[in-house]
Design a protein around this motif. Structure first.
Motif, PDB file in Angstrom:
ATOM      1  N   LEU A   1       7.893 -40.771 -79.961  1.00 40.88           N
ATOM      2  CA  LEU A   1       9.121 -41.532 -79.716  1.00 40.88           C
ATOM      3  C   LEU A   1       9.977 -40.875 -78.638  1.00 40.88           C
ATOM      4  O   LEU A   1      10.867 -41.513 -78.076  1.00 40.88           O
ATOM      5  N   PHE A   2       9.701 -39.590 -78.355  1.00 41.14           N
ATOM      6  CA  PHE A   2      10.474 -38.859 -77.351  1.00 41.14           C
ATOM      7  C   PHE A   2       9.684 -38.647 -76.062  1.00 41.14           C
ATOM      8  O   PHE A   2      10.086 -37.846 -75.215  1.00 41.14           O
ATOM      9  N   GLY A   3       8.565 -39.364 -75.918  1.00 41.25           N
ATOM     10  CA  GLY A   3       7.782 -39.264 -74.690  1.00 41.25           C
ATOM     11  C   GLY A   3       8.584 -39.746 -73.492  1.00 41.25           C
ATOM     12  O   GLY A   3       9.271 -40.767 -73.550  1.00 41.25           O
ATOM     13  N   ARG A   4       8.493 -39.019 -72.380  1.00 35.09           N
ATOM     14  CA  ARG A   4       9.344 -39.303 -71.234  1.00 35.09           C
ATOM     15  C   ARG A   4       8.759 -40.354 -70.294  1.00 35.09           C
ATOM     16  O   ARG A   4       9.494 -40.986 -69.535  1.00 35.09           O
ATOM     17  N   ASP A   5       7.448 -40.507 -70.292  1.00 34.39           N
ATOM     18  CA  ASP A   5       6.837 -41.485 -69.401  1.00 34.39           C
ATOM     19  C   ASP A   5       5.532 -41.979 -70.012  1.00 34.39           C
ATOM     20  O   ASP A   5       5.119 -41.556 -71.095  1.00 34.39           O
ATOM     21  N   GLU A   6       4.883 -42.877 -69.300  1.00 34.66           N
ATOM     22  CA  GLU A   6       3.658 -43.484 -69.798  1.00 34.66           C
ATOM     23  C   GLU A   6       2.557 -42.449 -70.023  1.00 34.66           C
ATOM     24  O   GLU A   6       1.835 -42.503 -71.027  1.00 34.66           O
ATOM     25  N   LYS A   7       2.427 -41.501 -69.108  1.00 31.53           N
ATOM     26  CA  LYS A   7       1.379 -40.486 -69.246  1.00 31.53           C
ATOM     27  C   LYS A   7       1.584 -39.656 -70.504  1.00 31.53           C
ATOM     28  O   LYS A   7       0.629 -39.393 -71.241  1.00 31.53           O
ATOM     29  N   GLU A   8       2.821 -39.245 -70.762  1.00 33.09           N
ATOM     30  CA  GLU A   8       3.091 -38.447 -71.957  1.00 33.09           C
ATOM     31  C   GLU A   8       2.788 -39.225 -73.228  1.00 33.09           C
ATOM     32  O   GLU A   8       2.209 -38.696 -74.164  1.00 33.09           O
ATOM     33  N   ARG A   9       3.194 -40.504 -73.255  1.00 36.32           N
ATOM     34  CA  ARG A   9       2.940 -41.308 -74.450  1.00 36.32           C
ATOM     35  C   ARG A   9       1.447 -41.488 -74.673  1.00 36.32           C
ATOM     36  O   ARG A   9       0.981 -41.491 -75.818  1.00 36.32           O
ATOM     37  N   ARG A  10       0.688 -41.599 -73.605  1.00 37.05           N
ATOM     38  CA  ARG A  10      -0.771 -41.718 -73.743  1.00 37.05           C
ATOM     39  C   ARG A  10      -1.382 -40.412 -74.249  1.00 37.05           C
ATOM     40  O   ARG A  10      -2.373 -40.423 -74.987  1.00 37.05           O
ATOM     41  N   ILE A  11      -0.796 -39.286 -73.863  1.00 33.76           N
ATOM     42  CA  ILE A  11      -1.282 -37.996 -74.371  1.00 33.76           C
ATOM     43  C   ILE A  11      -1.085 -37.922 -75.874  1.00 33.76           C
ATOM     44  O   ILE A  11      -1.960 -37.455 -76.608  1.00 33.76           O
ATOM     45  N   HIS A  12       0.064 -38.408 -76.360  1.00 39.26           N
ATOM     46  CA  HIS A  12       0.308 -38.431 -77.800  1.00 39.26           C
ATOM     47  C   HIS A  12      -0.753 -39.268 -78.512  1.00 39.26           C
ATOM     48  O   HIS A  12      -1.313 -38.859 -79.533  1.00 39.26           O
ATOM     49  N   PHE A  13      -1.023 -40.441 -77.976  1.00 42.16           N
ATOM     50  CA  PHE A  13      -2.026 -41.315 -78.594  1.00 42.16           C
ATOM     51  C   PHE A  13      -3.403 -40.663 -78.583  1.00 42.16           C
ATOM     52  O   PHE A  13      -4.116 -40.678 -79.598  1.00 42.16           O
ATOM     53  N   ASN A  14      -3.782 -40.102 -77.459  1.00 39.39           N
ATOM     54  CA  ASN A  14      -5.136 -39.564 -77.325  1.00 39.39           C
ATOM     55  C   ASN A  14      -5.315 -38.199 -77.971  1.00 39.39           C
ATOM     56  O   ASN A  14      -6.451 -37.768 -78.195  1.00 39.39           O
ATOM     57  N   ALA A  15      -4.213 -37.523 -78.290  1.00 41.36           N
ATOM     58  CA  ALA A  15      -4.315 -36.240 -78.995  1.00 41.36           C
ATOM     59  C   ALA A  15      -4.913 -36.427 -80.381  1.00 41.36           C
ATOM     60  O   ALA A  15      -5.647 -35.570 -80.885  1.00 41.36           O
ATOM     61  N   ILE A  16      -4.588 -37.568 -81.022  1.00 39.32           N
ATOM     62  CA  ILE A  16      -5.103 -37.810 -82.372  1.00 39.32           C
ATOM     63  C   ILE A  16      -5.990 -39.050 -82.454  1.00 39.32           C
ATOM     64  O   ILE A  16      -6.558 -39.323 -83.513  1.00 39.32           O
ATOM     65  N   GLY A  17      -6.110 -39.783 -81.342  1.00 38.53           N
ATOM     66  CA  GLY A  17      -6.885 -41.016 -81.349  1.00 38.53           C
ATOM     67  C   GLY A  17      -8.297 -40.906 -81.902  1.00 38.53           C
ATOM     68  O   GLY A  17      -8.725 -41.742 -82.708  1.00 38.53           O
ATOM     69  N   PRO A  18      -9.063 -39.865 -81.521  1.00 38.96           N
ATOM     70  CA  PRO A  18     -10.446 -39.784 -82.003  1.00 38.96           C
ATOM     71  C   PRO A  18     -10.587 -39.288 -83.444  1.00 38.96           C
ATOM     72  O   PRO A  18     -11.675 -39.347 -84.010  1.00 38.96           O
ATOM     73  N   ILE A  19      -9.498 -38.781 -84.041  1.00 36.12           N
ATOM     74  CA  ILE A  19      -9.651 -38.085 -85.326  1.00 36.12           C
ATOM     75  C   ILE A  19      -8.776 -38.621 -86.453  1.00 36.12           C
ATOM     76  O   ILE A  19      -8.999 -38.286 -87.617  1.00 36.12           O
ATOM     77  N   TRP A  20      -7.769 -39.454 -86.136  1.00 39.51           N
ATOM     78  CA  TRP A  20      -6.802 -39.841 -87.166  1.00 39.51           C
ATOM     79  C   TRP A  20      -7.454 -40.578 -88.324  1.00 39.51           C
ATOM     80  O   TRP A  20      -7.101 -40.352 -89.486  1.00 39.51           O
ATOM     81  N   ASP A  21      -8.430 -41.456 -88.019  1.00 40.05           N
ATOM     82  CA  ASP A  21      -9.042 -42.230 -89.104  1.00 40.05           C
ATOM     83  C   ASP A  21      -9.898 -41.347 -90.000  1.00 40.05           C
ATOM     84  O   ASP A  21      -9.978 -41.563 -91.210  1.00 40.05           O
ATOM     85  N   GLY A  22     -10.531 -40.323 -89.410  1.00 42.51           N
ATOM     86  CA  GLY A  22     -11.279 -39.373 -90.224  1.00 42.51           C
ATOM     87  C   GLY A  22     -10.375 -38.550 -91.115  1.00 42.51           C
ATOM     88  O   GLY A  22     -10.715 -38.228 -92.256  1.00 42.51           O
ATOM     89  N   ASN A  23      -9.182 -38.229 -90.613  1.00 44.57           N
ATOM     90  CA  ASN A  23      -8.217 -37.475 -91.418  1.00 44.57           C
ATOM     91  C   ASN A  23      -7.767 -38.271 -92.640  1.00 44.57           C
ATOM     92  O   ASN A  23      -7.512 -37.704 -93.709  1.00 44.57           O
ATOM     93  N   GLU A  24      -7.654 -39.590 -92.488  1.00 45.43           N
ATOM     94  CA  GLU A  24      -7.194 -40.411 -93.608  1.00 45.43           C
ATOM     95  C   GLU A  24      -8.257 -40.592 -94.687  1.00 45.43           C
ATOM     96  O   GLU A  24      -7.956 -41.084 -95.769  1.00 45.43           O
ATOM     97  N   VAL A  25      -9.498 -40.184 -94.385  1.00 48.52           N
ATOM     98  CA  VAL A  25     -10.534 -40.207 -95.417  1.00 48.52           C
ATOM     99  C   VAL A  25     -10.130 -39.340 -96.604  1.00 48.52           C
ATOM    100  O   VAL A  25     -10.448 -39.645 -97.758  1.00 48.52           O
ATOM    101  N   TRP A  26      -9.387 -38.275 -96.320  1.00 48.36           N
ATOM    102  CA  TRP A  26      -8.951 -37.373 -97.393  1.00 48.36           C
ATOM    103  C   TRP A  26      -7.991 -38.079 -98.347  1.00 48.36           C
ATOM    104  O   TRP A  26      -8.001 -37.817 -99.547  1.00 48.36           O
ATOM    105  N   LEU A  27      -7.177 -38.995 -97.819  1.00 46.41           N
ATOM    106  CA  LEU A  27      -6.271 -39.764 -98.680  1.00 46.41           C
ATOM    107  C   LEU A  27      -7.064 -40.718 -99.564  1.00 46.41           C
ATOM    108  O   LEU A  27      -6.794 -40.837-100.765  1.00 46.41           O
ATOM    109  N   ILE A  28      -8.037 -41.394 -98.977  1.00 46.67           N
ATOM    110  CA  ILE A  28      -8.872 -42.324 -99.740  1.00 46.67           C
ATOM    111  C   ILE A  28      -9.651 -41.581-100.813  1.00 46.67           C
ATOM    112  O   ILE A  28      -9.751 -42.032-101.963  1.00 46.67           O
ATOM    113  N   THR A  29     -10.188 -40.421-100.452  1.00 42.14           N
ATOM    114  CA  THR A  29     -10.943 -39.610-101.410  1.00 42.14           C
ATOM    115  C   THR A  29     -10.037 -39.126-102.540  1.00 42.14           C
ATOM    116  O   THR A  29     -10.420 -39.137-103.714  1.00 42.14           O
ATOM    117  N   GLY A  30      -8.820 -38.714-102.188  1.00 45.87           N
ATOM    118  CA  GLY A  30      -7.870 -38.270-103.208  1.00 45.87           C
ATOM    119  C   GLY A  30      -7.484 -39.388-104.156  1.00 45.87           C
ATOM    120  O   GLY A  30      -7.408 -39.194-105.375  1.00 45.87           O
TER     121      GLY A  30
END
Length: 338
Positions: free
Chosen positions: A33-62
């Motif tokens: 929400l505090f990203g200054r430009d388009e490139k920064e906001r894309r970095i936020h998305f791509n920092a967790i883009g490949p892994i976020w759904d795998g991380n939520e497997v732990w919630l489903i398992t729990g």
């Protein structure tokens, strides 16, 4: 150690895994929400883009483990926290959809709409998970038959909101440290500053909430302070809290991320130790609490599910390690990026 206790420990481990992994996802999303430009906001998305759904497997398992091992707790909590859980699911859904929809239309307004969905879809779960934990620690109005007698607005009591703010500060700090490991330049410098400031906020809130818990829920300390594990967790937690700003100042962000994970582990470990053998304390009468014995499945079910867990949990753990290894290193924006 009986089957009920083993399942209590397994469930606690799954919650710790989820808090560590999806916790930094929430933090990165909030900071977007505090990203200054388009490139920064894309970095936020791509920092967790490949892994976020795998991380939520732990919630489903729990959630699955809770349903299988302690169905009475699952029924009571999910029915009592129904509106809160719906709000949580809506936030998680909008966060998930934002990854897929953001770049589908070449429009600034479209992208900014999904940027807000990503940020707020991370903010509210980070807050609501803490509010839910706060209600558990404070005690939930459960009668002798295990029926929830409270209301949605009753969940929003001052203590639980305080715990929610603590979890919000902790996850955002955790995310800032993770984002520092995935970025360079000005963004990385600001992540360092964010993490340092949030560390101060976290420490203040932790001290306040700990004293508040001592006053409102003394039963959490009655047995735990007599256990050697309690003092081990205290040492790990305090050592990690003190060592973290040192690593941040030295810009050793990978090590700082591990220490931040230790803070989360020690905090949830202390909570579990204080609750044991209760899972959901009753604010009406502690004798009405749902415990690992009066809310568990049959011994045969626990035995069968334990075999499945012994096979499944290492697979989930191996997958998490593998996917984080594959997508290690700095974020590079390409045509295929989010």
């Amino acid at each position: 150690m009986d089957l009920n206790t083993i399942w209590f420990c397994l469930f606690s481990i799954l919650i710790i895994g989820y808090a560590i992994l999806d916790g930094f996802d929430f933090g990165v999303g909030i900071l977007s929400l505090f990203g200054r430009d388009e490139k920064e906001r894309r970095i936020h998305f791509n920092a967790i883009g490949p892994i976020w759904d795998g991380n939520e497997v732990w919630l489903i398992t729990g959630g699955g483990a809770l349903f299988a091992a302690f169905p009475a707790v699952y029924a009571t909590v999910f029915s009592g926290f129904y509106i809160a859980l719906i709000l949580l699911l809506v936030a998680l859904i909008f966060r998930a959809v934002s990854f897929e929809f953001r770049n589908k239309v070449d429009s600034l307004t479209w992208r900014r709409t999904w940027d807000w969905a990503f940020g707020l879809g991370s903010f509210f779960p980070a807050l609501l998970f803490g509010v839910a934990i706060g209600n558990i620690l404070h005690g939930v109005p459960i009668d002798a038959n295990g029926n929830y007698l409270g209301t949605f607005f009753g969940l929003l009591n001052p203590y639980s909101i305080g715990v929610g703010l603590l979890s919000l500060a902790l996850f955002t700090m955790h995310g800032a440290i993770y984002l520092a490991t995935k970025s360079d330049g000005d963004l990385r410098n600001r992540c360092q500053k964010w993490a340092s400031h949030l560390w101060i906020d976290y420490v203040i809130l932790y001290v306040v909430i700990t004293l508040w818990t001592w006053l409102t829920s003394p039963f959490l300390f009655q047995k735990s302070i007599g256990s050697p594990m309690f003092y081990i967790l205290v040492i790990v937690l305090l050592g990690s809290i003190v060592f973290l700003p040192v690593l941040l100042k030295a810009r050793k962000f990978n090590r700082a991320f591990l220490v931040s994970s230790l803070i989360i582990t020690a905090m949830i470990g202390q909570m579990a130790l204080g609750l044991y053998p209760r899972l959901v304390p009753s604010s009406i009468d502690l004798h009405y609490s749902l415990t690992i014995y009066n809310s568990s499945s049959s011994s045969l079910t626990l035995q069968t599910m334990l075999v499945i867990a012994i096979i499944g949990i290492p697979i989930v753990l191996a997958y998490s390690i593998f996917i984080h290894y594959v997508f290690r290193g700095k974020v590079e924006i390409t045509e295929e990026s989010y």
